[in-house]
Each structure stands twice: as structure tokens, then as C-alpha cells.
Motif scaffolding. Structure first.
Motif, PDB file in Angstrom:
ATOM      1  N   LEU A  62      -3.320  -4.705   6.370  1.00 43.73           N
ATOM      2  CA  LEU A  62      -2.598  -4.494   5.900  1.00 43.73           C
ATOM      3  C   LEU A  62      -1.426  -4.829   5.473  1.00 43.73           C
ATOM      4  O   LEU A  62      -0.468  -3.834   4.671  1.00 43.73           O
ATOM      5  N   VAL A  63      -1.335  -5.886   5.390  1.00 45.49           N
ATOM      6  CA  VAL A  63      -0.488  -6.786   4.095  1.00 45.49           C
ATOM      7  C   VAL A  63      -1.239  -7.831   3.324  1.00 45.49           C
ATOM      8  O   VAL A  63      -1.872  -8.775   3.868  1.00 45.49           O
ATOM      9  N   PRO A  64      -0.999  -8.067   1.900  1.00 41.43           N
ATOM     10  CA  PRO A  64      -2.162  -8.446   1.312  1.00 41.43           C
ATOM     11  C   PRO A  64      -1.690  -9.361   1.325  1.00 41.43           C
ATOM     12  O   PRO A  64      -0.063 -10.047   1.240  1.00 41.43           O
ATOM     13  N   GLY A  65      -2.416 -10.585   1.374  1.00 38.02           N
ATOM     14  CA  GLY A  65      -2.356 -12.360   1.361  1.00 38.02           C
ATOM     15  C   GLY A  65      -2.029 -12.129   2.868  1.00 38.02           C
ATOM     16  O   GLY A  65      -2.094 -13.884   2.795  1.00 38.02           O
ATOM     17  N   ILE A  66      -1.588 -11.790   3.892  1.00 42.96           N
ATOM     18  CA  ILE A  66      -0.987 -12.142   5.374  1.00 42.96           C
ATOM     19  C   ILE A  66      -1.566 -11.711   5.856  1.00 42.96           C
ATOM     20  O   ILE A  66      -2.232 -11.954   7.393  1.00 42.96           O
ATOM     21  N   TRP A  67      -2.488 -10.370   6.414  1.00 40.97           N
ATOM     22  CA  TRP A  67      -3.649  -9.392   7.610  1.00 40.97           C
ATOM     23  C   TRP A  67      -3.365  -8.550   7.144  1.00 40.97           C
ATOM     24  O   TRP A  67      -3.512  -7.744   7.144  1.00 40.97           O
ATOM     25  N   ARG A  96     -17.396  12.885   8.852  1.00 40.47           N
ATOM     26  CA  ARG A  96     -18.596  13.356   8.780  1.00 40.47           C
ATOM     27  C   ARG A  96     -18.900  13.395   7.207  1.00 40.47           C
ATOM     28  O   ARG A  96     -19.171  12.291   6.649  1.00 40.47           O
ATOM     29  N   ASP A  97     -17.921  14.118   6.454  1.00 42.42           N
ATOM     30  CA  ASP A  97     -19.207  14.489   5.437  1.00 42.42           C
ATOM     31  C   ASP A  97     -18.111  13.577   4.262  1.00 42.42           C
ATOM     32  O   ASP A  97     -17.953  13.831   3.151  1.00 42.42           O
ATOM     33  N   ALA A  98     -16.832  13.214   4.712  1.00 38.62           N
ATOM     34  CA  ALA A  98     -16.150  12.110   4.243  1.00 38.62           C
ATOM     35  C   ALA A  98     -16.766  10.420   2.702  1.00 38.62           C
ATOM     36  O   ALA A  98     -17.381  10.333   3.532  1.00 38.62           O
ATOM     37  N   SER A  99     -16.141  10.324   1.742  1.00 40.47           N
ATOM     38  CA  SER A  99     -16.904   9.465   1.681  1.00 40.47           C
ATOM     39  C   SER A  99     -15.687   7.856   1.026  1.00 40.47           C
ATOM     40  O   SER A  99     -14.516   8.081   1.846  1.00 40.47           O
ATOM     41  N   LEU A 100     -16.305   6.617   1.150  1.00 38.70           N
ATOM     42  CA  LEU A 100     -15.640   5.990   1.020  1.00 38.70           C
ATOM     43  C   LEU A 100     -14.431   6.213   0.050  1.00 38.70           C
ATOM     44  O   LEU A 100     -14.443   5.872  -1.014  1.00 38.70           O
ATOM     45  N   ARG A 101     -13.224   5.683   0.412  1.00 38.21           N
ATOM     46  CA  ARG A 101     -12.153   5.376  -0.544  1.00 38.21           C
ATOM     47  C   ARG A 101     -12.074   3.889  -0.631  1.00 38.21           C
ATOM     48  O   ARG A 101     -11.523   3.219   0.023  1.00 38.21           O
ATOM     49  N   SER A 102     -11.657   3.282  -1.877  1.00 35.59           N
ATOM     50  CA  SER A 102     -11.623   1.606  -1.300  1.00 35.59           C
ATOM     51  C   SER A 102     -10.587   2.020  -2.777  1.00 35.59           C
ATOM     52  O   SER A 102     -10.334   0.758  -3.922  1.00 35.59           O
ATOM     53  N   GLY A 103     -10.273   2.629  -3.820  1.00 38.44           N
ATOM     54  CA  GLY A 103      -9.875   2.662  -5.540  1.00 38.44           C
ATOM     55  C   GLY A 103      -8.612   3.065  -5.129  1.00 38.44           C
ATOM     56  O   GLY A 103      -8.036   2.719  -4.058  1.00 38.44           O
ATOM     57  N   GLY A 104      -6.873   2.429  -5.903  1.00 39.92           N
ATOM     58  CA  GLY A 104      -6.004   2.334  -5.637  1.00 39.92           C
ATOM     59  C   GLY A 104      -5.037   1.712  -4.747  1.00 39.92           C
ATOM     60  O   GLY A 104      -5.416   1.122  -4.603  1.00 39.92           O
ATOM     61  N   VAL A 105      -4.287   2.141  -4.243  1.00 40.43           N
ATOM     62  CA  VAL A 105      -3.829   1.334  -2.778  1.00 40.43           C
ATOM     63  C   VAL A 105      -4.632   0.930  -2.032  1.00 40.43           C
ATOM     64  O   VAL A 105      -4.644   0.259  -1.240  1.00 40.43           O
ATOM     65  N   TYR A 106      -6.448   1.314  -1.599  1.00 39.98           N
ATOM     66  CA  TYR A 106      -7.293   1.269  -0.995  1.00 39.98           C
ATOM     67  C   TYR A 106      -7.629  -0.181  -1.802  1.00 39.98           C
ATOM     68  O   TYR A 106      -8.553  -0.521  -1.065  1.00 39.98           O
ATOM     69  N   GLY A 107      -6.978  -0.924  -2.638  1.00 39.44           N
ATOM     70  CA  GLY A 107      -8.097  -1.692  -3.117  1.00 39.44           C
ATOM     71  C   GLY A 107      -6.829  -3.196  -3.165  1.00 39.44           C
ATOM     72  O   GLY A 107      -7.272  -4.045  -3.582  1.00 39.44           O
ATOM     73  N   VAL A 108      -5.967  -2.839  -2.230  1.00 41.24           N
ATOM     74  CA  VAL A 108      -5.246  -3.748  -1.933  1.00 41.24           C
ATOM     75  C   VAL A 108      -5.034  -4.128  -1.071  1.00 41.24           C
ATOM     76  O   VAL A 108      -5.289  -4.883  -0.259  1.00 41.24           O
ATOM     77  N   VAL A 109      -5.357  -3.088  -0.227  1.00 45.99           N
ATOM     78  CA  VAL A 109      -5.052  -3.096   1.553  1.00 45.99           C
ATOM     79  C   VAL A 109      -6.254  -1.931   1.911  1.00 45.99           C
ATOM     80  O   VAL A 109      -6.518  -1.015   1.811  1.00 45.99           O
ATOM     81  N   ARG A 110      -6.928  -2.083   3.074  1.00 44.61           N
ATOM     82  CA  ARG A 110      -7.763  -1.938   4.348  1.00 44.61           C
ATOM     83  C   ARG A 110      -7.634   0.006   4.122  1.00 44.61           C
ATOM     84  O   ARG A 110      -7.834   0.630   4.669  1.00 44.61           O
ATOM     85  N   HIS A 111      -5.928  -0.197   5.060  1.00 46.64           N
ATOM     86  CA  HIS A 111      -5.276   0.612   6.151  1.00 46.64           C
ATOM     87  C   HIS A 111      -3.701   0.982   5.437  1.00 46.64           C
ATOM     88  O   HIS A 111      -3.307   0.428   6.369  1.00 46.64           O
ATOM     89  N   PRO A 112      -3.789   1.300   4.302  1.00 46.79           N
ATOM     90  CA  PRO A 112      -2.312   0.971   3.614  1.00 46.79           C
ATOM     91  C   PRO A 112      -1.464   3.179   3.853  1.00 46.79           C
ATOM     92  O   PRO A 112      -0.379   2.478   4.338  1.00 46.79           O
TER      93      PRO A 112
END
Length: 157
Positions: A152-157, A76-92
Motif C-alpha cells: 500500500l505505501v512504498p517502503g513502509i507497508w 476470470r478473463d482478466a490478466s495481471l496488471r503490473s505496470g504504472g502505479v501497479y509497479g510501485v504498490v500492489r494495491h494502489p
């Protein structure tokens, strides 16, 4: 619609755990199951994939920090992470699990690829449930999902 399997998706976590144990057990039982001609090459590739998977998994966990939860429902109190590996795939984290599990199977024996394939399907279904909750929790998630097209996989999935 894919079921949530619990108020926070706990059923997905349990199923994931069962599949990870199945990969380990089948891999250990099938140790050396590859033909001699490819065993060494697959061992080397397997070790490399395991290392890459662990690196991605670890970077993803560190990137989540206090927002880390095994359940697909965000805290509930978390914020969305979009940097680092999360900038490459949404579910690293899931990417790392698939990579490491595939590496383990290649390093052990071919039968371990069966539960690895089941794990990949399970994690894809789990991430779809998770994305429904992320869209509800974070208004900016829709933009993030457009920006980072790979689940899950850059450029593929």
C-alpha cells in the motif's frame, strides 16, 4: 485465516462502503473540529492528500481497465496488471482511498480519523484475502509480489 466474506469477497466491499460513508458523515459533523492554531495548515495538507489520493486512485482504475472489479476476487478473463502505479504498490486503489480519506479527515475534523483508521485496517485485511485469490489466479503473482514489495505505501507497508 482471514475470511473471504462471500464467494467473491462481497462482504469486504460492503464493509468498505460503510466505512467510507462513516468517514464522510463523521467528517461533516465534526467540520471545524481542529483547534484554530492548526486548522488552516491541516486544511491545506488535507486538500493536498485528497488530491494525491484521487490521482493515485484514478491512475489505478485506468491501469486496471477491463480487469476492474470492486470485489477482491479477480475477474476470470482478466490478466495481471503490473505496470504504472501497479509497479510501485500492489494495491494502489486502496492506497488512493486511504490517502484521500486521510486528507478529508484532516480538512474536516479529528474524529473522522477514527473511521479512516478502521478503513485502513479493513483494506489491509481485504488485500490479504485478495492476494490469496491473485496467487491462485495468476502463477506470476508470486514473482510480482516479490518485485513490488509494498502492498500500500512504498517502503513502509
Amino acid at each position: 485465516m482471514i475470511p473471504s466474506l462471500g464467494s467473491k469477497g462481497q462482504g469486504w466491499v460492503a464493509l468498505q462502503g460503510v466505512l467510507l460513508v462513516a468517514i464522510l458523515v463523521v467528517g461533516l459533523l465534526d467540520r471545524g473540529g481542529w483547534p484554530d492554531a492548526v486548522r488552516t495548515a491541516l486544511l491545506v495538507v488535507g486538500i493536498a492528500l485528497k488530491a494525491a489520493g484521487v490521482a493515485v486512485f484514478t491512475a489505478a482504475i485506468v491501469g486496471l481497465g477491463s480487469a476492474l472489479t470492486a470485489n477482491p476476487a479477480p475477474l476470470r478473463d482478466a490478466s495481471l496488471r503490473s505496470g504504472g502505479v501497479y509497479g510501485v504498490v500492489r494495491h494502489p486503489i486502496y492506497s488512493g482511498l486511504i490517502l484521500a480519506s486521510t486528507g478529508f479527515a484532516l480538512a474536516t475534523g479529528p474524529w473522522a480519523l477514527v473511521p479512516v483508521a478502521l478503513l485502513a485496517v479493513e483494506l489491509d485485511l481485504k488485500r490479504r484475502v485478495e492476494e490469496r485469490w491473485l496467487l491462485e489466479a495468476y502463477p506470476e503473482y508470486a514473482d510480482y509480489r516479490r518485485r513490488v514489495g509494498a502492498a500500500l505505501v512504498p517502503g513502509i507497508w
